[in-house]
Design a protein around this motif. Structure first.
Motif, PDB file in Angstrom:
ATOM      1  N   ALA A  96       0.820  -1.211   0.000  1.00  0.00           N
ATOM      2  CA  ALA A  96       0.000   0.000   0.000  1.00  0.00           C
ATOM      3  C   ALA A  96       0.851   1.257   0.000  1.00  0.00           C
ATOM      4  N   ASP A  97       1.985   1.192   0.657  1.00  0.00           N
ATOM      5  CA  ASP A  97       2.849   2.374   0.770  1.00  0.00           C
ATOM      6  C   ASP A  97       3.536   2.704  -0.549  1.00  0.00           C
ATOM      7  N   VAL A  98       4.039   1.678  -1.261  1.00  0.00           N
ATOM      8  CA  VAL A  98       4.837   1.962  -2.459  1.00  0.00           C
ATOM      9  C   VAL A  98       3.995   2.488  -3.616  1.00  0.00           C
ATOM     10  N   VAL A  99       2.681   2.238  -3.600  1.00  0.00           N
ATOM     11  CA  VAL A  99       1.852   2.689  -4.724  1.00  0.00           C
ATOM     12  C   VAL A  99       1.147   4.025  -4.444  1.00  0.00           C
ATOM     13  N   LYS A 100       1.381   4.628  -3.301  1.00  0.00           N
ATOM     14  CA  LYS A 100       0.757   5.921  -3.004  1.00  0.00           C
ATOM     15  C   LYS A 100       1.079   6.929  -4.109  1.00  0.00           C
ATOM     16  N   PRO A 101       0.126   7.804  -4.455  1.00  0.00           N
ATOM     17  CA  PRO A 101      -1.136   8.104  -3.762  1.00  0.00           C
ATOM     18  C   PRO A 101      -2.306   7.196  -4.129  1.00  0.00           C
ATOM     19  N   THR A 102      -2.084   6.154  -4.955  1.00  0.00           N
ATOM     20  CA  THR A 102      -3.157   5.195  -5.199  1.00  0.00           C
ATOM     21  C   THR A 102      -3.553   4.540  -3.880  1.00  0.00           C
ATOM     22  N   TRP A 103      -4.861   4.512  -3.615  1.00  0.00           N
ATOM     23  CA  TRP A 103      -5.349   3.955  -2.359  1.00  0.00           C
ATOM     24  C   TRP A 103      -5.495   2.444  -2.473  1.00  0.00           C
ATOM     25  N   VAL A 104      -5.026   1.739  -1.451  1.00  0.00           N
ATOM     26  CA  VAL A 104      -5.156   0.286  -1.369  1.00  0.00           C
ATOM     27  C   VAL A 104      -5.765  -0.069  -0.021  1.00  0.00           C
ATOM     28  N   GLY A 105      -6.883  -0.771  -0.042  1.00  0.00           N
ATOM     29  CA  GLY A 105      -7.520  -1.185   1.194  1.00  0.00           C
ATOM     30  C   GLY A 105      -6.875  -2.424   1.782  1.00  0.00           C
ATOM     31  N   MET A 106      -6.936  -2.548   3.104  1.00  0.00           N
ATOM     32  CA  MET A 106      -6.402  -3.703   3.811  1.00  0.00           C
ATOM     33  C   MET A 106      -7.530  -4.703   4.058  1.00  0.00           C
ATOM     34  N   ASP A 107      -7.451  -5.867   3.415  1.00  0.00           N
ATOM     35  CA  ASP A 107      -8.465  -6.903   3.593  1.00  0.00           C
ATOM     36  C   ASP A 107      -7.994  -7.878   4.661  1.00  0.00           C
ATOM     37  N   THR A 108      -8.647  -7.871   5.799  1.00  0.00           N
ATOM     38  CA  THR A 108      -8.227  -8.731   6.901  1.00  0.00           C
ATOM     39  C   THR A 108      -9.096  -9.961   7.086  1.00  0.00           C
ATOM     40  N   ASP A 109     -10.218 -10.061   6.317  1.00  0.00           N
ATOM     41  CA  ASP A 109     -11.104 -11.195   6.599  1.00  0.00           C
ATOM     42  C   ASP A 109     -11.960 -11.692   5.427  1.00  0.00           C
ATOM     43  N   SER A 110     -11.948 -11.020   4.264  1.00  0.00           N
ATOM     44  CA  SER A 110     -12.913 -11.426   3.238  1.00  0.00           C
ATOM     45  C   SER A 110     -12.345 -12.366   2.172  1.00  0.00           C
ATOM     46  N   TRP A 111     -11.053 -12.257   1.857  1.00  0.00           N
ATOM     47  CA  TRP A 111     -10.496 -13.072   0.782  1.00  0.00           C
ATOM     48  C   TRP A 111      -9.494 -14.053   1.360  1.00  0.00           C
ATOM     49  N   GLY A 112      -8.469 -14.371   0.632  1.00  0.00           N
ATOM     50  CA  GLY A 112      -7.484 -15.353   1.054  1.00  0.00           C
ATOM     51  C   GLY A 112      -6.580 -15.690  -0.109  1.00  0.00           C
ATOM     52  N   ILE A 113      -6.417 -16.986  -0.421  1.00  0.00           N
ATOM     53  CA  ILE A 113      -5.591 -17.431  -1.544  1.00  0.00           C
ATOM     54  C   ILE A 113      -6.501 -18.201  -2.493  1.00  0.00           C
ATOM     55  N   ASP A 114      -6.833 -17.596  -3.635  1.00  0.00           N
ATOM     56  CA  ASP A 114      -7.754 -18.238  -4.572  1.00  0.00           C
ATOM     57  C   ASP A 114      -7.011 -19.160  -5.530  1.00  0.00           C
ATOM     58  N   HIS A 115      -7.768 -19.889  -6.368  1.00  0.00           N
ATOM     59  CA  HIS A 115      -7.122 -20.922  -7.172  1.00  0.00           C
ATOM     60  C   HIS A 115      -6.242 -20.346  -8.279  1.00  0.00           C
ATOM     61  N   GLY A 116      -6.455 -19.092  -8.670  1.00  0.00           N
ATOM     62  CA  GLY A 116      -5.520 -18.475  -9.607  1.00  0.00           C
ATOM     63  C   GLY A 116      -4.126 -18.358  -9.022  1.00  0.00           C
ATOM     64  N   THR A 117      -4.065 -18.335  -7.696  1.00  0.00           N
ATOM     65  CA  THR A 117      -2.795 -18.248  -6.973  1.00  0.00           C
ATOM     66  C   THR A 117      -2.277 -19.623  -6.577  1.00  0.00           C
ATOM     67  N   TRP A 118      -3.092 -20.401  -5.857  1.00  0.00           N
ATOM     68  CA  TRP A 118      -2.540 -21.654  -5.336  1.00  0.00           C
ATOM     69  C   TRP A 118      -2.352 -22.718  -6.403  1.00  0.00           C
ATOM     70  N   SER A 119      -3.088 -22.631  -7.513  1.00  0.00           N
ATOM     71  CA  SER A 119      -2.907 -23.649  -8.556  1.00  0.00           C
ATOM     72  C   SER A 119      -1.514 -23.598  -9.166  1.00  0.00           C
ATOM     73  N   VAL A 120      -0.902 -22.417  -9.177  1.00  0.00           N
ATOM     74  CA  VAL A 120       0.458 -22.306  -9.711  1.00  0.00           C
ATOM     75  C   VAL A 120       1.508 -22.386  -8.596  1.00  0.00           C
ATOM     76  N   LEU A 121       1.203 -21.804  -7.436  1.00  0.00           N
ATOM     77  CA  LEU A 121       2.208 -21.786  -6.369  1.00  0.00           C
ATOM     78  C   LEU A 121       2.449 -23.166  -5.774  1.00  0.00           C
ATOM     79  N   ARG A 122       1.450 -24.050  -5.789  1.00  0.00           N
ATOM     80  CA  ARG A 122       1.687 -25.376  -5.208  1.00  0.00           C
ATOM     81  C   ARG A 122       2.651 -26.192  -6.065  1.00  0.00           C
TER      82      ARG A 122
END
Length: 263
Positions: A96-122
């Motif tokens: 969030a800091d490096v892209v300022k002044p673009t605003w980035v919200g902090m998601d603490t509970d709604s998402w996680g690691i979806d299959h677009g991510t874990w299907s390749v990272l595993r």
């Protein structure tokens, strides 16, 4: 070929294709394995996945992100997959800091690691020990916004963060033809080859692809195309290196590209 320096982490775009790639072994998954073995061990992995496409720019900031099975109609074996990588709220704040002044919200509970991510990272990092953070795709913003946001993420590479876009250059599910498992329709090949020409010469020109005659067929929705813009933004004008190429079911491109990989 671009080369990595000891202080600059590589970056990549991976065509993830069918979720079944997560539990299969093929030349794409082997390429992802090779990527994981070739890069210096990251401090964290930031993934821009096609499957977190929402109405805001946000970053996952929980310490223990859940594995999300965001698909249906697949074998139970795929739903049983867990990728228990930790999160890292401090890296999320850094994003969030490096892209300022673009605003980035902090998601603490709604998402996680979806299959677009874990299907390749595993495949790339099977022990799931490296912190993983996801950056959402803001569906309210145009192509230029995403390209510029990719540029703004560049300082993270000096902080040991591996940045990965996960989508597909050509992604048209309405046109899928499973009788052609390793083929691409003529229009898909034309668009994919035009993209390859730009990515291997001057990725900064990537936005010109929206004028290609096959753009509407290849990119009927922006979600899978947008992650590519983040790698193009990171590259500026430096050519990208092809990691693996190919087609699936006529209307999917499986091409993957890297930036700054060790020679």
């Amino acid at each position: 070929m671009s080369t990595a320096t000891p202080s600059l982490m590589p970056a990549a775009f991976l065509g993830h294709g069918n979720p079944m790639n997560a539990i299969e072994t093929n030349r794409y998954t082997r390429a992802w394995e090779d990527l994981g073995r070739s890069v210096p061990r990251p401090r964290a992995i930031l993934v821009i996945s096609a499957h977190w496409y929402i109405n805001a720019t946000a970053v996952t900031a929980m310490r223990d992100p859940r594995t999300i099975h965001d698909f249906y109609g697949f074998p139970q074996e795929l739903f049983d997959v867990e990728y228990p990588a930790p999160g890292d709220p401090e890296i999320a704040e850094l994003v969030a800091d490096v892209v300022k002044p673009t605003w980035v919200g902090m998601d603490t509970d709604s998402w996680g690691i979806d299959h677009g991510t874990w299907s390749v990272l595993r495949h790339a990092f099977p022990d799931a020990s490296i912190p993983v953070i996801q950056l959402s795709l803001n569906g309210y913003e145009g192509l230029e916004y995403h390209l510029e946001l990719g540029r703004k993420l560049a300082p993270l590479r000096k902080q040991g963060v591996l940045i990965v876009g996960s989508g597909n250059i050509v992604h048209n599910l309405a046109a899928v033809d499973f009788s052609q498992p390793d083929a691409g329709f003529t229009w898909a090949q034309r668009f994919n080859e035009a993209a390859a020409d730009l990515l291997r010469s001057d990725p900064s020109e990537i936005l010109t692809l929206d004028g290609h005659r096959d753009f509407a067929a290849a990119v009927p929705t922006p979600d899978h195309f947008l992650p590519l813009l983040y790698l193009a933004g990171l590259a500026e004008g430096d050519p990208l290196d092809l990691l693996v190429d190919g087609y699936a079911a006529g209307s999917l491109s499986m091409d993957a590209y890297t930036l700054g990989m060790p020679a």
